[in-house]
Design a protein around this motif. Sequence first.
Motif, PDB file in Angstrom:
ATOM      1  N   THR A 164       0.842  -1.685  -0.151  1.00 45.82           N
ATOM      2  CA  THR A 164       0.229  -0.193   0.396  1.00 45.82           C
ATOM      3  C   THR A 164       0.865   1.350  -0.427  1.00 45.82           C
ATOM      4  OG1 THR A 164      -0.010   0.105   2.370  1.00 45.82           O
ATOM      5  CG2 THR A 164      -1.988  -1.304   1.263  1.00 45.82           C
ATOM      6  N   THR A 165       1.927   1.759   0.622  1.00 44.29           N
ATOM      7  CA  THR A 165       2.530   2.593   0.877  1.00 44.29           C
ATOM      8  C   THR A 165       3.414   2.819  -0.752  1.00 44.29           C
ATOM      9  OG1 THR A 165       3.280   1.923   3.043  1.00 44.29           O
ATOM     10  CG2 THR A 165       5.188   3.317   2.172  1.00 44.29           C
ATOM     11  N   LEU A 166       4.351   1.926  -1.485  1.00 40.11           N
ATOM     12  CA  LEU A 166       4.899   2.147  -2.533  1.00 40.11           C
ATOM     13  C   LEU A 166       3.541   2.863  -3.516  1.00 40.11           C
ATOM     14  CD1 LEU A 166       7.650  -0.979  -2.555  1.00 40.11           C
ATOM     15  CD2 LEU A 166       7.901   1.911  -1.648  1.00 40.11           C
ATOM     16  N   PRO A 167       2.375   2.301  -3.938  1.00 39.23           N
ATOM     17  CA  PRO A 167       1.564   3.163  -4.509  1.00 39.23           C
ATOM     18  C   PRO A 167       1.032   4.476  -4.469  1.00 39.23           C
ATOM     19  CG  PRO A 167       0.633   1.253  -4.439  1.00 39.23           C
ATOM     20  CD  PRO A 167       1.423   0.788  -3.041  1.00 39.23           C
ATOM     21  N   ALA A 168       1.233   4.405  -2.971  1.00 38.17           N
ATOM     22  CA  ALA A 168       0.309   5.768  -2.667  1.00 38.17           C
ATOM     23  C   ALA A 168       2.606   6.700  -3.319  1.00 38.17           C
ATOM     24  CB  ALA A 168       0.608   5.316  -1.246  1.00 38.17           C
ATOM     25  N   LEU A 169       2.948   6.230  -2.287  1.00 39.53           N
ATOM     26  CA  LEU A 169       4.629   7.269  -2.773  1.00 39.53           C
ATOM     27  C   LEU A 169       4.291   7.333  -4.421  1.00 39.53           C
ATOM     28  CD1 LEU A 169       7.213   8.371  -1.854  1.00 39.53           C
ATOM     29  CD2 LEU A 169       8.441   5.877  -2.415  1.00 39.53           C
ATOM     30  N   ALA A 170       4.417   6.607  -5.522  1.00 38.30           N
ATOM     31  CA  ALA A 170       4.372   6.585  -6.523  1.00 38.30           C
ATOM     32  C   ALA A 170       3.699   7.191  -7.294  1.00 38.30           C
ATOM     33  CB  ALA A 170       4.287   5.113  -7.451  1.00 38.30           C
ATOM     34  N   ALA A 171       2.213   7.390  -6.910  1.00 43.02           N
ATOM     35  CA  ALA A 171       0.750   7.770  -7.090  1.00 43.02           C
ATOM     36  C   ALA A 171       1.363   9.933  -7.069  1.00 43.02           C
ATOM     37  CB  ALA A 171      -0.661   7.584  -6.232  1.00 43.02           C
ATOM     38  N   ALA A 172       2.387  10.377  -5.455  1.00 43.46           N
ATOM     39  CA  ALA A 172       2.255  10.973  -5.163  1.00 43.46           C
ATOM     40  C   ALA A 172       3.751  12.231  -5.925  1.00 43.46           C
ATOM     41  CB  ALA A 172       2.576  11.488  -3.526  1.00 43.46           C
ATOM     42  N   LEU A 173       4.149  11.188  -6.650  1.00 43.45           N
ATOM     43  CA  LEU A 173       5.186  11.889  -7.226  1.00 43.45           C
ATOM     44  C   LEU A 173       5.715  11.282  -8.636  1.00 43.45           C
ATOM     45  CD1 LEU A 173       8.089   9.556  -5.401  1.00 43.45           C
ATOM     46  CD2 LEU A 173       6.765  12.605  -4.506  1.00 43.45           C
ATOM     47  N   HIS A 174       4.007  10.651  -8.762  1.00 46.09           N
ATOM     48  CA  HIS A 174       4.066  10.320 -10.867  1.00 46.09           C
ATOM     49  C   HIS A 174       5.193   9.772 -11.232  1.00 46.09           C
ATOM     50  CE1 HIS A 174       1.512  14.116 -10.190  1.00 46.09           C
ATOM     51  NE2 HIS A 174       1.921  15.198  -9.818  1.00 46.09           N
ATOM     52  N   ILE A 175       5.474   8.732 -10.192  1.00 41.38           N
ATOM     53  CA  ILE A 175       6.262   7.646 -11.055  1.00 41.38           C
ATOM     54  C   ILE A 175       5.483   6.177 -11.456  1.00 41.38           C
ATOM     55  CG2 ILE A 175       8.457   6.255 -10.100  1.00 41.38           C
ATOM     56  CD1 ILE A 175       9.629   8.222  -8.628  1.00 41.38           C
ATOM     57  N   THR A 176       5.457   5.653 -12.696  1.00 40.59           N
ATOM     58  CA  THR A 176       4.998   4.091 -13.278  1.00 40.59           C
ATOM     59  C   THR A 176       5.659   2.880 -12.908  1.00 40.59           C
ATOM     60  OG1 THR A 176       5.188   4.602 -14.855  1.00 40.59           O
ATOM     61  CG2 THR A 176       3.525   6.053 -13.922  1.00 40.59           C
ATOM     62  N   ARG A 177       7.181   3.079 -12.876  1.00 39.42           N
ATOM     63  CA  ARG A 177       8.420   2.465 -12.711  1.00 39.42           C
ATOM     64  C   ARG A 177       8.696   1.861 -11.512  1.00 39.42           C
ATOM     65  NH1 ARG A 177      13.031   0.522 -15.964  1.00 39.42           N
ATOM     66  NH2 ARG A 177      12.794  -1.760 -16.047  1.00 39.42           N
ATOM     67  N   LEU A 178       8.962   0.724 -11.451  1.00 44.66           N
ATOM     68  CA  LEU A 178       9.337  -0.091  -9.794  1.00 44.66           C
ATOM     69  C   LEU A 178       9.774  -0.705 -10.467  1.00 44.66           C
ATOM     70  CD1 LEU A 178       7.645   0.086  -5.979  1.00 44.66           C
ATOM     71  CD2 LEU A 178       9.191  -2.304  -7.501  1.00 44.66           C
ATOM     72  N   VAL A 179      11.601  -1.385 -10.050  1.00 47.86           N
ATOM     73  CA  VAL A 179      12.499  -2.164  -9.903  1.00 47.86           C
ATOM     74  C   VAL A 179      13.137  -2.332  -8.441  1.00 47.86           C
ATOM     75  CG1 VAL A 179      14.631  -2.968 -10.759  1.00 47.86           C
ATOM     76  CG2 VAL A 179      13.324  -1.336 -11.814  1.00 47.86           C
ATOM     77  N   CYS A 180      12.785  -3.831  -8.931  1.00 45.10           N
ATOM     78  CA  CYS A 180      13.451  -4.801  -6.837  1.00 45.10           C
ATOM     79  C   CYS A 180      13.941  -6.040  -7.375  1.00 45.10           C
ATOM     80  CB  CYS A 180      11.965  -4.660  -6.034  1.00 45.10           C
ATOM     81  SG  CYS A 180      10.504  -5.345  -6.792  1.00 45.10           S
ATOM     82  N   GLU A 181      13.915  -6.578  -6.465  1.00 41.41           N
ATOM     83  CA  GLU A 181      14.681  -7.864  -5.936  1.00 41.41           C
ATOM     84  C   GLU A 181      13.369  -8.505  -6.538  1.00 41.41           C
ATOM     85  OE1 GLU A 181      16.882 -10.886  -2.980  1.00 41.41           O
ATOM     86  OE2 GLU A 181      15.768  -9.281  -2.893  1.00 41.41           O
ATOM     87  N   ASP A 182      14.003  -9.891  -6.773  1.00 40.26           N
ATOM     88  CA  ASP A 182      13.024 -11.071  -6.578  1.00 40.26           C
ATOM     89  C   ASP A 182      12.733 -12.430  -6.146  1.00 40.26           C
ATOM     90  OD1 ASP A 182      10.487 -12.688  -8.061  1.00 40.26           O
ATOM     91  OD2 ASP A 182      11.240 -13.640  -9.006  1.00 40.26           O
ATOM     92  N   ILE A 183      11.330 -12.353  -5.450  1.00 43.23           N
ATOM     93  CA  ILE A 183      11.582 -13.084  -4.127  1.00 43.23           C
ATOM     94  C   ILE A 183      11.257 -14.333  -4.039  1.00 43.23           C
ATOM     95  CG2 ILE A 183      11.564 -13.306  -1.192  1.00 43.23           C
ATOM     96  CD1 ILE A 183      12.813 -10.155  -1.507  1.00 43.23           C
ATOM     97  N   ALA A 184      11.179 -15.098  -3.606  1.00 41.76           N
ATOM     98  CA  ALA A 184      10.387 -16.451  -4.238  1.00 41.76           C
ATOM     99  C   ALA A 184       9.266 -16.872  -3.128  1.00 41.76           C
ATOM    100  CB  ALA A 184      10.901 -17.798  -4.960  1.00 41.76           C
ATOM    101  N   ALA A 185       9.226 -16.406  -2.367  1.00 42.47           N
ATOM    102  CA  ALA A 185       8.387 -17.076  -1.608  1.00 42.47           C
ATOM    103  C   ALA A 185       7.059 -16.007  -1.046  1.00 42.47           C
ATOM    104  CB  ALA A 185       9.214 -16.346   0.143  1.00 42.47           C
TER     105      ALA A 185
END
Length: 437
Positions: free
Chosen positions: A86-107
């Motif tokens: 919930t936090t990252l979509p809210a942050l992205a919307a506030a900053l008008h950013i649509t792309r996110l990159v992260c590590e893949d975790i298989a759990a």
Amino acid sequence: MASVLFWFRNDLRLHDQAALRAACAAGSASLLPVFCLPSAQEMSDWGFVRSGGQRQRALAATLRDLAAQLAALGCPLLLCRGPAATTLPALAAALHITRLVCEDIAAPEEQADVAALRAAGLDVTTVWQSSLLDPATLPWPSSALPASFTTFRQGLERAGVTPPAPLAAPAALPPWPEGVTIPPHLRAELATVAGDADASTALSTDPRSSLADGAGRFDSGETAGLAHLAQYLDKGLPATYKQTRNGLTGLDFSSKWSPWLASGAVSARRIVAALRRHEAQHGASDGSYWLWFELLWRDYFRFLHLQYGSALYRARGLADSAPASHNAQGFRRWCEGRTGEGLVDAAMRELAATGFLSNRLRQVVASYLIYDLGGDWRAGAAWFESQLIDYDVYSNQGNWLYIAGRGTDPRGGRRFNVAKQTADHDKNGAYRRLWRS
């Protein structure tokens, strides 16, 4: 060119950062590195916090080191409070950013977080990078992993599979987006992780701990982790590792790499590259091979997650039979070190006081909970998650399944005779006296 959010997860380092490199290689004009602080009050299904005080303090210290390195590159770390989903979509919307990159975790929970981000409209790129070996180079597809570790290891060694060389840390990073203003309700401070007054960087402050070292050798974070790796090799300790690895307490009986591996502050590939250089200079040994052997176990548990996913989290695991009913009272005594079994109680007191326990004792206490107390293995796994400063979702789940006989091990579990373990490893009672209270 667009801005990119880079979400740090269990990869709290700058070296060997394929995910971070992918974020930078996308031609982004700006980069915003972010870490979502877990809530100290989040509860497990078993009635205790999911991340205890020792884990919280070690995480805070690791993040301080990462934040300092990012600041030196002119791209500060943003700390956010709240669930990433919930936090990252809210942050992205506030900053008008649509792309996110992260590590893949298989759990499962970590996969669900990424699914939630995509459902919220973010363009998410995940990069697999926590294993020693690249899954694409294995002699089998991840869906057809050998059903035992021994077959897995032998197959790798016959095929001559080797890990990729670790990536160097970036010399520069894109800057933050221009004019960025972080909404105050999303921003967090490190002081809130482990208490305002606790700014210690030490992995353990209890002088009895195997991780205590007045020279600061066992500080948290990438800087200290790489220094510890160099010191361990410089002292020639790989040569004796196989003979000493079942020790119960002390500095050098084991590698102590696990806290940095668990947080991602040091990568397994960086460790093996350094180990191979050490072997080239000083010669290979049974001990240096056994360090490789242990890192292959770590990989095996990761690849099992790629194969089985959420099935590893069922009460029956991969077995056909359901576990017996849970002994809640016995479990509480086990957590508190009040079972009446001296070695087990000493170990559980060490775990509570330091957030660390030798591998031998982890196996002994896990066996005791499952087979002597009739406790649910999942409760034990959750307690380790809460307490261990080197908690790793893959290894924790894999090891508990292994002891409980609910993973892929053909022997169907590992039951340890506590009296024999005591006689073999604490005959003179030194460990039990050390952790009497």
